[in-house]
Each structure stands twice: as structure tokens, then as C-alpha cells.
Design a protein around this motif. Structure first.
Motif, mmCIF file in Angstrom:
data_model
loop_
_atom_site.group_PDB
_atom_site.id
_atom_site.type_symbol
_atom_site.label_atom_id
_atom_site.label_comp_id
_atom_site.label_asym_id
_atom_site.label_seq_id
_atom_site.Cartn_x
_atom_site.Cartn_y
_atom_site.Cartn_z
ATOM 1 N N ARG A 291 -30.463 -3.275 -28.122
ATOM 2 C CA ARG A 291 -30.470 -2.138 -27.206
ATOM 3 C C ARG A 291 -29.498 -2.448 -26.079
ATOM 4 O O ARG A 291 -29.400 -3.587 -25.611
ATOM 5 C CB ARG A 291 -31.864 -1.905 -26.618
ATOM 6 N N TYR A 341 -44.819 -3.382 -27.598
ATOM 7 C CA TYR A 341 -43.437 -3.463 -27.123
ATOM 8 C C TYR A 341 -42.912 -4.886 -27.210
ATOM 9 O O TYR A 341 -43.671 -5.855 -27.170
ATOM 10 C CB TYR A 341 -43.318 -2.949 -25.685
ATOM 11 N N SER A 351 -38.646 -2.661 -21.283
ATOM 12 C CA SER A 351 -39.678 -2.304 -22.256
ATOM 13 C C SER A 351 -41.078 -2.284 -21.665
ATOM 14 O O SER A 351 -41.902 -1.433 -22.018
ATOM 15 C CB SER A 351 -39.638 -3.260 -23.451
ATOM 16 N N ASN A 354 -41.574 0.801 -19.755
ATOM 17 C CA ASN A 354 -41.435 1.906 -20.690
ATOM 18 C C ASN A 354 -42.739 2.119 -21.467
ATOM 19 O O ASN A 354 -43.304 3.222 -21.503
ATOM 20 C CB ASN A 354 -40.278 1.603 -21.651
ATOM 21 N N THR A 405 -41.532 0.080 -28.531
ATOM 22 C CA THR A 405 -40.170 -0.039 -28.028
ATOM 23 C C THR A 405 -39.728 -1.488 -28.128
ATOM 24 O O THR A 405 -40.514 -2.409 -27.883
ATOM 25 C CB THR A 405 -40.038 0.500 -26.590
ATOM 26 N N ALA A 442 -38.885 3.515 -30.247
ATOM 27 C CA ALA A 442 -37.867 3.650 -29.198
ATOM 28 C C ALA A 442 -37.010 2.394 -29.218
ATOM 29 O O ALA A 442 -37.274 1.418 -28.507
ATOM 30 C CB ALA A 442 -38.530 3.852 -27.839
ATOM 31 N N ALA A 443 -35.985 2.417 -30.046
ATOM 32 C CA ALA A 443 -35.146 1.244 -30.277
ATOM 33 C C ALA A 443 -33.802 1.718 -30.832
ATOM 34 O O ALA A 443 -33.477 2.902 -30.737
ATOM 35 C CB ALA A 443 -35.850 0.292 -31.248
ATOM 36 N N ASP A 479 -31.857 0.419 -23.262
ATOM 37 C CA ASP A 479 -33.094 -0.079 -22.689
ATOM 38 C C ASP A 479 -33.375 0.706 -21.414
ATOM 39 O O ASP A 479 -32.475 0.980 -20.624
ATOM 40 C CB ASP A 479 -32.917 -1.566 -22.355
ATOM 41 N N GLU A 483 -38.922 6.297 -21.059
ATOM 42 C CA GLU A 483 -39.092 7.078 -22.290
ATOM 43 C C GLU A 483 -40.559 7.386 -22.573
ATOM 44 O O GLU A 483 -40.933 8.517 -22.892
ATOM 45 C CB GLU A 483 -38.552 6.292 -23.495
#
Length: 565
Positions: A291, A341, A351, A354, A405, A442-443, A479, A483
């Protein structure tokens, strides 16, 4: 095929190293002493855009919605839930879920009508967007004297395939007008972030279906000396190498300004230059794209910092015995969520916040989060099917939605530690047999169209055994810290000062999260199954927030939608 008009390719700072076989341990203070260039620092100010201007803009793009009140520090966000990303479908049945989670409907895709769909041409969309922005006095280079904008247009696409990956239909859905924003000073350095983004999306009728306007006034507040190219590369290699192996010579950097959402904090938020760091990293026996991470361009320190996640007891189970490797289920029969995460253990400072944003928002809104594991407490086995030696029936497949993530590529996603092999491969996954409806990754993937010569259907199709949607990216992504929160807010519905934002469809909630956290160069993607007669889960709302489709246990094919963030 995407139409790119007036687009300037991203410029990378040229990088050379005479000899650097391992990541540098040079402290940030020593790196700062090698600064070679001065760049301005800005303070975020009111853009000067008022409610009447916003209303003129909406009317100019065919939107009849009325704003309730204006807050100059809040980005403007609008989405037409009925038309954004819509595909021709009809409802053929209604009922209740087998788990008692809420009403369900069955919808079928009209494949022939889909094939006839024609998007608004790119040139027409550009013309409408520029005319409306100009008429409202909201062109980016009019609002801020330090900003210049280059518009371009792209399409989002919808693809239907059979279970072997043969394409049945591939059409352009909506037309996205995007703006590459750069400073008019500092050699035109790029601006990115939720406070430096303008985007309008048009449906086939020519009416706007999505609008995001995040732009602030900039006021110079001094300057700062930034690292030169070689020092920046060393600092980026150090940031990316936390928990990973990095070849410093493969690290690329870009000098830019990341502009946050300054809602409620105008006049106090300073924006300083950053370096964007990108590279291939080796995690265990896997090498994949990291990321993208940001470091302070003056000190070399990561922009997002976090503490290591709390520990988790080691699993008390026998090894290599799948029957004993299946834990007891947790909370089947309620609407709930899970979060895992990979953060500082593998170089991702954003992360933790997030994932925490997703967990905190879901809990606060009455959706209990059954598990929240991070870094070495995030285990591959939580996502892995019992038939492959995993425990997903007790974790990921025991909740309705899971948010992950971390790092990924087209084949899967990563985990630190030694509880398993550290990488959830597509061959390890069977989701939805028990409970899971929606899985968020989410990556940097894993929904790339092709990877290793295999299509997304060939890789991930067998994982759908009741899973409704996989929501992810198809490219390298940034990153970030927000999100998860934005996704949860849009799933459950919130009210912000500009608009009353009721709950959105799951796919729309994910696109909104991508829009507000990722640059437009990043491609979001969503995948789901077809059942007999092209029944689908495309229009799902989260449980209790609207209509939700039933499970499709034996797909006959798959759909995939993707577009620019």
C-alpha cells in the motif's frame, strides 16, 4: 475502454543510489540535516463556496436535491442511490432471511437491456461538468489561487461472466469527470487527499449521479526544507521495511501535498509537503506491491503512526487435524461484524485507526463487532475454510460483514506471525456457507482483472458459497485512517451538514469510502455471484437498512464492477 482526456501522467522524482544493500537506519533528525529544497507550508481556509453556489452547481448537472445548510469546512457529497451504478434489474420475489436478519428480495439482471446501455460520452460529460462548475463559480482554479486543475473523463465498467470466466457482457456504466489538482507554485507539485478532490459522475441520461467537492482555500504560512531525492528514497525504504524486506533501489517517491478533511478546524490545519512511497515488498515468501504510504517530506517520519496491536492468546488446537481445527461458533443469529488489520507489523501506520473507525462506528450504531484483531493477533486461519485447516466458521464466516485492511495482491492478502503460512490464498477461501454476506478487503487488491494468467473469476469465484459481495481494489491503494469509518457511516446512514445521507447500498457505501480516501488513479472493484436466471446480490443494503438479497450458494456466473476512485 477508459477515455482519458487532458491527462498528465504522474511524474516520479528520479532516484539513484550508488550502493544501498539494506534499509537505512539513519535517524530522521540526521536526514533532516540533508534537506536541500524549500517548499511552502499552507493553512487551510474557507473556500468561499456558499450554499447558493452549491445549489447552482447541482442544478447545472441535473440534480434537484436541496441542501439543508452549509458548512464551509465540510466537503460537499451527493449520491443518487436510485441511479448511481444502476444496472437493469427486476424484483421477482420477496421473503425473509433464513437467519431472521431481515427481509430479502430476489432480483434478476436483464442481460439484454444491459448490453444496450450507452454511457454519456466522455466529451459531453466534460463539457457539462465544466459548464456547471463555471456557472456556479466553483472551478477549482477559481476557488483557490494556488490550484490549477486538469480535467479528464473515465468510465466505470460492469462485466458479467459465466463461472468459467467467459464474458457474457461488458459495458461502460457511468462517466466520471475527475480533476488532477496541482499547485500553481512549488513547480506544480500534485495535491491529493479528501481536501483536494473534485469529482462528478454522470449516468446515461446526462444527470449527475455522484458529486464530491473537497477543496479549501490555501494561505501560505512559511516554508519548510524538504529531503532531496536520495534521502527521500532512503526514508521511504525505512518506512516500508517495517516488518518487510524492501529493495531500496526499487522504491519510488513522489513529492506532493496531502490535504486532509479539515471539517471544523479551518484556520488551524497546516498542510506540509509529503513524499509518497511505493515499492514491491517481501513479506515471508510473498513479494507484492505495498500500500502506498506517506512520509513527512522534511523529517522522513511516517505520516501515520500507531502502536502495535494488543496480543492474542495462541490457539489451543491440535495441528493438521481439520476436525479439531474448527472452533465453536460465536453469535450466529444476530446481525454483527468483524474486523482484522495488518498495521505497523508490516509497515502500515494507518491501518489501526482505519480498522478502529469501522469497529467504533458499527458498535456505536448497534451492530456488535464480534472480533477485532490486529497485527500479530490477526490470523490467516480466521479467514480460512475448515476444509483447508482454518477456523472461519468461528470468525469471518460467523458474522455478516468483515472488514480487513493490510497488504494484498490479486491472489490474496497477508498476515504476520506464524499461526499459519501468513498469506490467505484464494484457494483457501470458502465464504458464506455459514453467515458471511459482505467481505471488505481494503488493500492493494485482490480484485485485479488478471493475476498469474488467471481471471478474477477463476481465482475468487470458488470462494463464493453464499457470500454476496467482495468489496476491494484492483490496483495499488493508499494507506489511510478513515476508510473503515466512512464505509460504516454510509452502510448505516448519517446526517452531515450539507445533506441528509441515509443508508446507501453496500456497493455504493464502498465506492463513497474509496472516493473520500483514495486518489482518482486508484481503481475500486466489487465482485458478486449470479444464480439461476441471473439472480444477483448487486443491490444489497446492509441488514435493516433497505432490501437485501438472499444467498446464492451455487453460482452460475459472476458480476464485477470497477471504476476510478
Amino acid at each position: 475502454m477508459n477515455a482519458r482526456i487532458g491527462y498528465r501522467q504522474r511524474t516520479l522524482v528520479p532516484l539513484t543510489l550508488l550502493a544501498l544493500a539494506a534499509c537505512t537506519n539513519t535517524p530522521p533528525t540526521e536526514l533532516a540535516a540533508q534537506n536541500t529544497r524549500e517548499l511552502p507550508v499552507f493553512v487551510l481556509q474557507d473556500s468561499g463556496v456558499g450554499a447558493e453556489q452549491v445549489q447552482r452547481l447541482l442544478e447545472g448537472v441535473g440534480v434537484t436535491a436541496k441542501i439543508s445548510q452549509a458548512d464551509p469546512s465540510a466537503p460537499i457529497s451527493y449520491l443518487d442511490k436510485a441511479r448511481f451504478m444502476a444496472v437493469p434489474s427486476r424484483t421477482v420475489a420477496r421473503g425473509t432471511s433464513k437467519e431472521g436478519e431481515g427481509p430479502v428480495i430476489r432480483q434478476v439482471l436483464d442481460l439484454e437491456a444491459l448490453k444496450r446501455r450507452r454511457p454519456l460520452p466522455a466529451q459531453d460529460a466534460l463539457g457539462r461538468a465544466l459548464e456547471a462548475l463555471r456557472g456556479a463559480g466553483m472551478l477549482p482554479d477559481t476557488v483557490s489561487k494556488y490550484v490549477r486543475a486538469e480535467p479528464r473523463a473515465e468510465y466505470s465498467t460492469f462485466e458479467a461472466t459465466d463461472r468459467k470466466g467467459n464474458v457474457l457482457a461488458r459495458v461502460n456504466l457511468d462517466t466520471h469527470v475527475l480533476f488532477d489538482l496541482r499547485l500553481s507554485v512549488a513547480d506544480g507539485v500534485r495535491l491529493t487527499g479528501p481536501g483536494a478532490k473534485v469529482k462528478l459522475v454522470f449516468g446515461p441520461s446526462g444527470r449527475a449521479t455522484q458529486l464530491y467537492y473537497g477543496l479549501y482555500g490555501l494561505e501560505e504560512a512559511g516554508s519548510v526544507a524538504v529531503l532531496g531525492a536520495q534521502d527521500a528514497q532512503e526514508a521511504c525504504a525505512k518506512a516500508l521495511s517495517r516488518g518487510a524486506q524492501v529493495n531500496p533501489e526499487r522504491v519510488t517517491t513522489e513529492l506532493l501535498y496531502y490535504v486532509p478533511n479539515a471539517q471544523g478546524k479551518l484556520g488551524s490545519v497546516k498542510v506540509t509537503p509529503s513524499y509518497l512511497c511505493e515499492s514491491r515488498v517481501t513479506l515471508g515468501d510473498r513479494t507484492l506491491d505495498s500500500r502506498s504510504v506517506l512520509i513527512d517530506a522534511a523529517t522522513g517520519k511516517p505520516r501515520f503512526n500507531a502502536r502495535p496491536a494488543p496480543g492474542r492468546p495462541a490457539p489451543q488446537i491440535a495441528q493438521n487435524t481439520p476436525s479439531q481445527n474448527t472452533l465453536e461458533p460465536q453469535r450466529l443469529g444476530r446481525v454483527d461484524a468483524g474486523t482484522e488489520y495488518v498495521g505497523v507489523s508490516q509497515g502500515l501506520g494507518g491501518s489501526q485507526a482505519n480498522a478502529g473507525g469501522f469497529t467504533n462506528t458499527m458498535n456505536a450504531r448497534g451492530v456488535p463487532v464480534q472480533f477485532h484483531w490486529g497485527d500479530f493477533s490477526a490470523w490467516e486461519s480466521d479467514f480460512k475454510d475448515p476444509s483447508r485447516g482454518g477456523n472461519d466458521r468461528a470468525y469471518v464466516d460467523d458474522v455478516d460483514i468483515t472488514f480487513y485492511t493490510g497488504h494484498a495482491d490479486g491472489n490474496g492478502f497477508t498476515f504476520p506471525g506464524a499461526n499459519d503460512d501468513g498469506f490467505l490464498e484464494y484457494t483457501d477461501a470458502v465464504w458464506g456457507e455459514r453467515d458471511l454476506e459482505w467481505l471488505v478487503i481494503a488493500a492493494c487488491g485482490p480484485l485485479q482483472e488478471t493475476e498469474g494468467g488467471l481471471s478474477h473469476v477463476q481465482r475468487w469465484g470458488p470462494a463464493f458459497r453464499g457470500l454476496h459481495q467482495m468489496l476491494a481494489y484492483a490496483t495499488v491503494s493508499f494507506d489511510n485512517t478513515s476508510e473503515g469509518r466512512i464505509l460504516a457511516e454510509n452502510l448505516l446512514g448519517i446526517r452531515i451538514l450539507w445533506f441528509d445521507l441515509g443508508a446507501k447500498m453496500v456497493r455504493q457505501a464502498w465506492v463513497e469510502a474509496a472516493t473520500q480516501t483514495q486518489p482518482s488513479s486508484v481503481t475500486w472493484a466489487i465482485m458478486g455471484p449470479f444464480g439461476p436466471g441471473y439472480t444477483h446480490n448487486y443491490n444489497d443494503f446492509f441488514w435493516g437498512k433497505g432490501s437485501t438479497s438472499g444467498d446464492i450458494g451455487s453460482p452460475i456466473g459472476f458480476w464485477r464492477v470497477s471504476g476510478p476512485s
